[in-house]
Design a protein around this motif. Structure first.
Motif, short mmCIF file in Angstrom:
data_model
loop_
_atom_site.label_atom_id
_atom_site.label_comp_id
_atom_site.label_asym_id
_atom_site.label_seq_id
_atom_site.Cartn_x
_atom_site.Cartn_y
_atom_site.Cartn_z
N ARG A 150 61.51 44.34 41.44
CA ARG A 150 62.92 44.21 41.81
C ARG A 150 63.04 43.71 43.26
O ARG A 150 63.79 42.79 43.55
N THR A 151 62.25 44.32 44.15
CA THR A 151 62.29 43.91 45.56
C THR A 151 61.91 42.44 45.70
O THR A 151 62.55 41.68 46.42
N ASP A 152 60.84 42.06 44.97
CA ASP A 152 60.36 40.67 45.11
C ASP A 152 61.34 39.67 44.50
O ASP A 152 61.50 38.56 45.01
N THR A 153 62.00 40.05 43.41
CA THR A 153 63.00 39.16 42.81
C THR A 153 64.16 38.99 43.79
O THR A 153 64.66 37.88 44.02
N PHE A 154 64.55 40.09 44.39
CA PHE A 154 65.65 40.08 45.34
C PHE A 154 65.31 39.18 46.54
O PHE A 154 66.10 38.35 46.98
N ARG A 155 64.07 39.33 47.02
CA ARG A 155 63.62 38.50 48.16
C ARG A 155 63.60 37.02 47.79
O ARG A 155 63.87 36.16 48.61
N PHE A 196 65.63 35.56 45.93
CA PHE A 196 67.01 35.05 46.04
C PHE A 196 67.44 34.94 47.50
O PHE A 196 67.93 33.92 47.93
N THR A 197 67.23 36.03 48.26
CA THR A 197 67.78 36.07 49.61
C THR A 197 66.98 35.24 50.60
O THR A 197 67.53 34.56 51.44
N GLU A 198 65.66 35.29 50.49
CA GLU A 198 64.83 34.59 51.48
C GLU A 198 64.14 33.37 50.89
O GLU A 198 63.40 32.69 51.59
N ARG A 199 64.31 33.12 49.60
CA ARG A 199 63.64 32.01 48.90
C ARG A 199 62.13 32.13 49.04
O ARG A 199 61.42 31.14 49.20
N VAL A 200 61.64 33.39 49.04
CA VAL A 200 60.20 33.60 49.21
C VAL A 200 59.56 33.90 47.85
O VAL A 200 60.02 34.80 47.15
N PRO A 201 58.55 33.16 47.45
CA PRO A 201 57.89 33.48 46.18
C PRO A 201 56.87 34.61 46.34
O PRO A 201 56.45 34.91 47.45
N THR A 202 56.50 35.24 45.25
CA THR A 202 55.42 36.25 45.28
C THR A 202 54.32 35.72 44.38
O THR A 202 54.63 35.11 43.35
N PHE A 203 53.09 35.99 44.74
CA PHE A 203 52.00 35.47 43.91
C PHE A 203 51.11 36.61 43.43
O PHE A 203 50.54 37.35 44.24
N LYS A 204 51.01 36.78 42.13
CA LYS A 204 50.10 37.73 41.49
C LYS A 204 50.16 39.14 42.09
O LYS A 204 49.15 39.65 42.57
N LEU A 207 50.75 45.11 34.70
CA LEU A 207 51.20 43.71 34.67
C LEU A 207 50.91 43.04 36.01
O LEU A 207 50.88 43.69 37.05
N GLN A 208 50.72 41.74 35.92
CA GLN A 208 50.58 40.95 37.14
C GLN A 208 51.72 39.96 37.14
O GLN A 208 51.91 39.25 36.16
N TYR A 209 52.51 39.94 38.23
CA TYR A 209 53.67 39.05 38.20
C TYR A 209 53.72 38.10 39.39
O TYR A 209 53.21 38.39 40.45
N THR A 210 54.35 36.98 39.11
CA THR A 210 54.59 35.97 40.14
C THR A 210 56.07 35.65 40.08
O THR A 210 56.62 35.51 38.99
N THR A 211 56.73 35.57 41.22
CA THR A 211 58.16 35.20 41.20
C THR A 211 58.35 33.90 42.00
O THR A 211 57.66 33.70 42.99
N ARG A 212 59.26 33.07 41.53
CA ARG A 212 59.52 31.82 42.25
C ARG A 212 61.01 31.52 42.20
O ARG A 212 61.61 31.52 41.12
N PRO A 213 61.60 31.27 43.37
CA PRO A 213 63.02 30.89 43.35
C PRO A 213 63.15 29.49 42.77
O PRO A 213 62.35 28.61 43.10
N ILE A 214 64.13 29.28 41.86
CA ILE A 214 64.34 27.94 41.32
C ILE A 214 65.83 27.61 41.34
O ILE A 214 66.67 28.51 41.44
N ARG A 215 66.11 26.35 41.26
CA ARG A 215 67.52 25.93 41.24
C ARG A 215 67.70 24.97 40.07
O ARG A 215 66.87 24.11 39.83
N PHE A 216 68.76 25.19 39.30
CA PHE A 216 69.02 24.30 38.16
C PHE A 216 70.53 24.05 38.09
O PHE A 216 71.31 25.02 38.00
N THR A 217 70.90 22.80 38.17
CA THR A 217 72.31 22.41 38.23
C THR A 217 73.13 23.34 39.14
O THR A 217 74.08 23.99 38.71
N ASP A 218 72.65 23.41 40.38
CA ASP A 218 73.32 24.22 41.43
C ASP A 218 73.27 25.72 41.21
O ASP A 218 73.85 26.48 41.99
N ASP A 219 72.64 26.13 40.17
CA ASP A 219 72.53 27.56 39.89
C ASP A 219 71.21 28.05 40.48
O ASP A 219 70.17 27.48 40.19
N GLU A 220 71.30 29.10 41.30
CA GLU A 220 70.05 29.64 41.83
C GLU A 220 69.54 30.73 40.91
O GLU A 220 70.30 31.61 40.49
#
Ligand code: ADP
Length: 392
Positions: free
Chosen positions: A97-102, A104-112, A130-143
């Protein structure tokens, strides 16, 4: 990638210039990736997911799409308190949750990163690693944030099993070595006593046998000590008693002792020390073991008439000790196993000395315990240099 995942495409005949065909092609690729992938919006609600997500968290699409992340994946925190993900008493501790939030707010990805959690499925509650990676993405102006999840439960469970087995093995080794120590010392003591007996001297024909028993029992007792050391170190029970001291003087004294042994084999010991070394923090008992092993090996594997040099230098915050011999050298393809327990190479002692293959493994652990590293430079016919570093 959606509930209506397109499975059957004419990918083989895809025209890269056709955006529709290309998007279908990407869809198929995503559906076939073994990593579970999903996308969440700013409210942490699942907007899309792939087939592997369905395999990891089996439930109907309507209980996933539009649901908050934790509710969609059946996170125990949200489900057990029957609240929305983000509102449970433990949500503030959730790394995902923290990493997903980050993201969005800081556009910082998390790796593994790792997530260990119980998940509630229709079949019950399961613990998953689980091992997770998060990446901020943008699609048709939607973050949005793309989350990739790999199930490493089996791997982690195997690792835990292996750790437990290794712990058992260490205990067994430790107990066996400990129990062998006293009888071996007794054999050693009685044999030495009989050999020194003056009133009733042993007949000459038996003397050689007793001398052999003494030698073998001395080797066994050394080996038992090494096994005890290894099991203690592996169980994390080795305590180092480090304090600042005159390392140069320590090395010189150690070389003086080694000189006596080496002299019997016609090998000279040379010491090369820098003018000013300063104090180094080390455990003298343990480093004596390290030096004895490296210098002892250099003597053991070198032919008579050669020189073993012990060289100390200091550079960039590290003190390096090198034990340089003019022995046979070690074939490059055999060097990879050195420093592992019971590893021996094709190089055999030059005067029939015993070898157990434990010394270098202990050396490595002791040096690493000091915060240093060990290594070897060796080439057949050109001798070997075993070295270790210590933080200055
Ligand atoms: P041991 O000396 O009891 O066999 P070690 O762990 O100290 O155990 O060494 C492992 C192996 O590495 C030795 O058996 C030998 O094959 C090789 N070795 C170690 N030091 C040297 C050296 N100075 N020259 C050549 N071979 C060496």
């Amino acid at each position: 990638m959606s509930d209506a995942g397109v499975q059957d495409t004419a990918a083989g005949r895809m025209d890269p210039g056709d955006p529709k065909a290309f998007s279908e092609f990407l869809q198929v690729v995503l559906e076939n990736v073994t990593t579970a992938i999903f996308v969440v919006d700013r409210d942490n609600r699942v907007r899309s997911f792939n087939d592997s997500f369905r395999v990891l968290f089996p439930k109907p699409a309507d209980r996933v799409l539009g649901q908050r992340c934790g509710n969609a994946i059946g996170c125990i925190n949200a489900v057990s308190e029957d609240v929305l993900c983000g509102e449970s008493s433990r949500c503030h501790l959730c790394g995902l949750r923290t990493d997903t939030f980050r993201a969005f707010t800081e556009r910082v990805p998390t790796f593994k990163s790792r997530l260990v959690r119980e998940f509630v499925t229709d079949g019950g509650t399961v613990l998953k690693y689980l091992q997770y990676t998060t990446r901020p993405i943008r699609f048709t102006d939607d973050e949005m944030v793309l989350v990739l999840l790999d199930d490493i439960t089996e791997l982690e469970e195997r690792k835990l099993e292996l750790e437990a087995l290794n712990e058992q093995k260490n205990q067994l080794l430790g107990v066996a070595a400990h129990d062998l120590r006293n009888p071996i010392s007794a054999v050693q003591m009685y044999t030495a006593f009989l050999l020194q007996e003056e009133k009733e001297p042993i007949p000459d024909k038996h003397r050689k046998v007793f001398e052999r028993i003494l030698k073998v029992s001395q080797f066994m007792s050394g080996m038992v000590d090494d096994i005890l050391d290894i099991s203690r170190i592996e169980a994390g029970k080795l305590e180092l008693n480090r304090h600042p001291g005159d390392y140069a003087a320590f090395v010189r004294e150690n070389a003086d002792m080694a000189r006596m042994l080496a002299g019997r084999k016609g090998i000279a010991i040379e010491v090369r020390l820098p003018d000013k070394l300063g104090e180094v923090a080390f455990d003298p008992d343990r480093l004596e073991q390290v030096l004895n092993n490296l210098v002892g090996n250099a003597v053991k594997f070198s032919p008579p008439g050669t020189v073993v040099a012990v060289e100390v230098s200091r550079s960039g915050g590290w003190v390096t000790t090198r034990v340089i011999d003019q022995g046979p050298g070690i074939p490059a393809e055999e060097q990879g196993v050195l420093f592992q327990p019971f590893a021996r190479t094709s190089v055999r002692p030059s005067a029939g000395e015993k070898s157990s293959g434990l010394g270098l493994a202990i050396t490595r652990k002791l040096v690493e315990g000091h915060g240093g590293t060990v290594g070897v430079d060796s080439a057949v016919g050109r001798g070997s240099t075993f070295w270790f570093t210590l933080p200055a």
